[in-house]
Design a protein around this motif. Structure first.
Motif, PDB file in Angstrom:
ATOM      1  N   ASP A   1      57.767  50.957  42.622  1.00  0.00           N
ATOM      2  CA  ASP A   1      58.708  51.811  41.885  1.00  0.00           C
ATOM      3  C   ASP A   1      58.786  51.481  40.400  1.00  0.00           C
ATOM      4  N   ARG A   2      57.814  50.749  39.887  1.00  0.00           N
ATOM      5  CA  ARG A   2      57.739  50.386  38.461  1.00  0.00           C
ATOM      6  C   ARG A   2      56.292  50.036  38.139  1.00  0.00           C
ATOM      7  N   GLY A   3      55.991  49.760  36.904  1.00  0.00           N
ATOM      8  CA  GLY A   3      54.624  49.449  36.511  1.00  0.00           C
ATOM      9  C   GLY A   3      54.091  48.203  37.197  1.00  0.00           C
ATOM     10  N   ALA A   4      52.862  48.256  37.699  1.00  0.00           N
ATOM     11  CA  ALA A   4      52.221  47.114  38.348  1.00  0.00           C
ATOM     12  C   ALA A   4      51.425  46.338  37.295  1.00  0.00           C
ATOM     13  N   PHE A   5      51.851  45.108  37.003  1.00  0.00           N
ATOM     14  CA  PHE A   5      51.229  44.307  35.960  1.00  0.00           C
ATOM     15  C   PHE A   5      50.210  43.310  36.486  1.00  0.00           C
ATOM     16  N   ALA A   6      50.403  42.814  37.688  1.00  0.00           N
ATOM     17  CA  ALA A   6      49.501  41.808  38.244  1.00  0.00           C
ATOM     18  C   ALA A   6      49.443  41.976  39.752  1.00  0.00           C
ATOM     19  N   CYS A   7      48.339  41.542  40.341  1.00  0.00           N
ATOM     20  CA  CYS A   7      48.208  41.580  41.785  1.00  0.00           C
ATOM     21  C   CYS A   7      47.405  40.366  42.236  1.00  0.00           C
ATOM     22  N   MET A   8      47.679  39.945  43.464  1.00  0.00           N
ATOM     23  CA  MET A   8      46.929  38.831  44.038  1.00  0.00           C
ATOM     24  C   MET A   8      46.969  38.914  45.551  1.00  0.00           C
ATOM     25  N   LEU A   9      45.996  38.303  46.167  1.00  0.00           N
ATOM     26  CA  LEU A   9      45.948  38.219  47.618  1.00  0.00           C
ATOM     27  C   LEU A   9      46.407  36.835  48.044  1.00  0.00           C
ATOM     28  N   GLY A  10      47.135  36.778  49.153  1.00  0.00           N
ATOM     29  CA  GLY A  10      47.628  35.493  49.646  1.00  0.00           C
ATOM     30  C   GLY A  10      48.030  35.605  51.095  1.00  0.00           C
ATOM     31  N   GLY A  11      48.939  34.757  51.516  1.00  0.00           N
ATOM     32  CA  GLY A  11      49.371  34.723  52.900  1.00  0.00           C
ATOM     33  C   GLY A  11      48.409  33.913  53.747  1.00  0.00           C
ATOM     34  N   PRO A  12      48.718  33.732  55.028  1.00  0.00           N
ATOM     35  CA  PRO A  12      47.911  32.885  55.907  1.00  0.00           C
ATOM     36  C   PRO A  12      46.440  33.307  56.006  1.00  0.00           C
ATOM     37  N   SER A  13      46.198  34.617  55.990  1.00  0.00           N
ATOM     38  CA  SER A  13      44.810  35.083  56.118  1.00  0.00           C
ATOM     39  C   SER A  13      44.182  35.433  54.779  1.00  0.00           C
ATOM     40  N   GLY A  14      44.964  35.347  53.699  1.00  0.00           N
ATOM     41  CA  GLY A  14      44.435  35.683  52.376  1.00  0.00           C
ATOM     42  C   GLY A  14      44.278  37.165  52.140  1.00  0.00           C
ATOM     43  N   THR A  15      44.919  37.992  52.981  1.00  0.00           N
ATOM     44  CA  THR A  15      44.771  39.440  52.845  1.00  0.00           C
ATOM     45  C   THR A  15      46.078  40.168  52.532  1.00  0.00           C
ATOM     46  N   ASP A  16      47.183  39.434  52.409  1.00  0.00           N
ATOM     47  CA  ASP A  16      48.444  40.054  52.001  1.00  0.00           C
ATOM     48  C   ASP A  16      48.356  40.334  50.501  1.00  0.00           C
ATOM     49  N   LEU A  17      48.714  41.539  50.080  1.00  0.00           N
ATOM     50  CA  LEU A  17      48.666  41.908  48.672  1.00  0.00           C
ATOM     51  C   LEU A  17      50.052  41.799  48.059  1.00  0.00           C
ATOM     52  N   TYR A  18      50.153  41.002  47.004  1.00  0.00           N
ATOM     53  CA  TYR A  18      51.383  40.852  46.237  1.00  0.00           C
ATOM     54  C   TYR A  18      51.179  41.505  44.881  1.00  0.00           C
ATOM     55  N   VAL A  19      52.190  42.250  44.426  1.00  0.00           N
ATOM     56  CA  VAL A  19      52.117  42.938  43.141  1.00  0.00           C
ATOM     57  C   VAL A  19      53.349  42.561  42.329  1.00  0.00           C
ATOM     58  N   VAL A  20      53.146  42.188  41.066  1.00  0.00           N
ATOM     59  CA  VAL A  20      54.254  41.929  40.145  1.00  0.00           C
ATOM     60  C   VAL A  20      54.491  43.207  39.362  1.00  0.00           C
ATOM     61  N   GLY A  21      55.715  43.720  39.406  1.00  0.00           N
ATOM     62  CA  GLY A  21      56.028  44.975  38.745  1.00  0.00           C
ATOM     63  C   GLY A  21      57.237  44.861  37.844  1.00  0.00           C
ATOM     64  N   ALA A  22      57.295  45.749  36.861  1.00  0.00           N
ATOM     65  CA  ALA A  22      58.428  45.789  35.944  1.00  0.00           C
ATOM     66  C   ALA A  22      58.520  47.178  35.331  1.00  0.00           C
ATOM     67  N   HIS A  23      59.763  47.562  34.987  1.00  0.00           N
ATOM     68  CA  HIS A  23      59.947  48.769  34.188  1.00  0.00           C
ATOM     69  C   HIS A  23      59.544  48.394  32.769  1.00  0.00           C
ATOM     70  N   TRP A  24      58.520  48.999  32.241  1.00  0.00           N
ATOM     71  CA  TRP A  24      57.954  48.632  30.944  1.00  0.00           C
ATOM     72  C   TRP A  24      58.902  49.042  29.829  1.00  0.00           C
ATOM     73  N   PRO A  25      59.449  48.074  29.067  1.00  0.00           N
ATOM     74  CA  PRO A  25      60.408  48.395  28.020  1.00  0.00           C
ATOM     75  C   PRO A  25      59.753  48.714  26.683  1.00  0.00           C
ATOM     76  N   GLY A  26      58.459  48.542  26.590  1.00  0.00           N
ATOM     77  CA  GLY A  26      57.760  48.694  25.317  1.00  0.00           C
ATOM     78  C   GLY A  26      57.689  47.356  24.601  1.00  0.00           C
ATOM     79  N   PRO A  27      56.755  47.210  23.679  1.00  0.00           N
ATOM     80  CA  PRO A  27      56.543  45.915  23.033  1.00  0.00           C
ATOM     81  C   PRO A  27      57.756  45.396  22.270  1.00  0.00           C
ATOM     82  N   ALA A  28      58.538  46.269  21.663  1.00  0.00           N
ATOM     83  CA  ALA A  28      59.675  45.823  20.851  1.00  0.00           C
ATOM     84  C   ALA A  28      60.738  45.120  21.697  1.00  0.00           C
ATOM     85  N   ALA A  29      60.924  45.540  22.933  1.00  0.00           N
ATOM     86  CA  ALA A  29      61.968  44.969  23.787  1.00  0.00           C
ATOM     87  C   ALA A  29      61.462  43.851  24.691  1.00  0.00           C
TER      88      ALA A  29
END
Length: 111
Positions: A51-79
């Motif tokens: 529900d917001r911009g996806a900035f990073a992703c990685m695989l992890g968990g016991p089998s290495g196949t769970d997808l984690y995504v870091v997201g944020a509402h992008w405020p623009g460079p000034a903020a």
């Protein structure tokens, strides 16, 4: 080695990226609020939205196949210096866990 284009994604400016065991890559896509699994050559194999911009992703968990995504509402460079609204999502799980779990992060700012 010799550089080459793995995939050309016209409407996806990639931010974070990770490779999986099958040789496909997961790409974080900020403006389209998603993470894409892309095959060599550019075919999109899978898409997971957040529900917001996806900035990073990685695989992890016991089998290495769970997808984690870091997201944020992008405020623009000034903020960005005062920005603290980040979320971590588990958006793809192979271990029977829920397919969407979100954890809110509050990131302090250095004075």
């Amino acid at each position: 080695g010799r550089r080459r284009t793995f995939a050309a994604l016209a409407d996806c400016p990639p931010d974070g990226i990770t490779i999986d065991a099958e040789g496909a890559v997961w790409v974080a896509d900020v403006p389209n609020q998603r993470s894409l699994r892309v095959a060599d050559g550019g075919d999109i194999i899978e898409e997971r939205r957040v529900d917001r911009g996806a900035f990073a992703c990685m695989l992890g968990g016991p089998s290495g196949t769970d997808l984690y995504v870091v997201g944020a509402h992008w405020p623009g460079p000034a903020a960005l210096a005062t920005f603290t609204d980040w979320m971590i999502y588990l958006v793809r799980s192979s271990a029977g866990r829920p397919s969407r779990v979100a954890v809110k992060l509050t990131i302090g700012r250095a004075e």
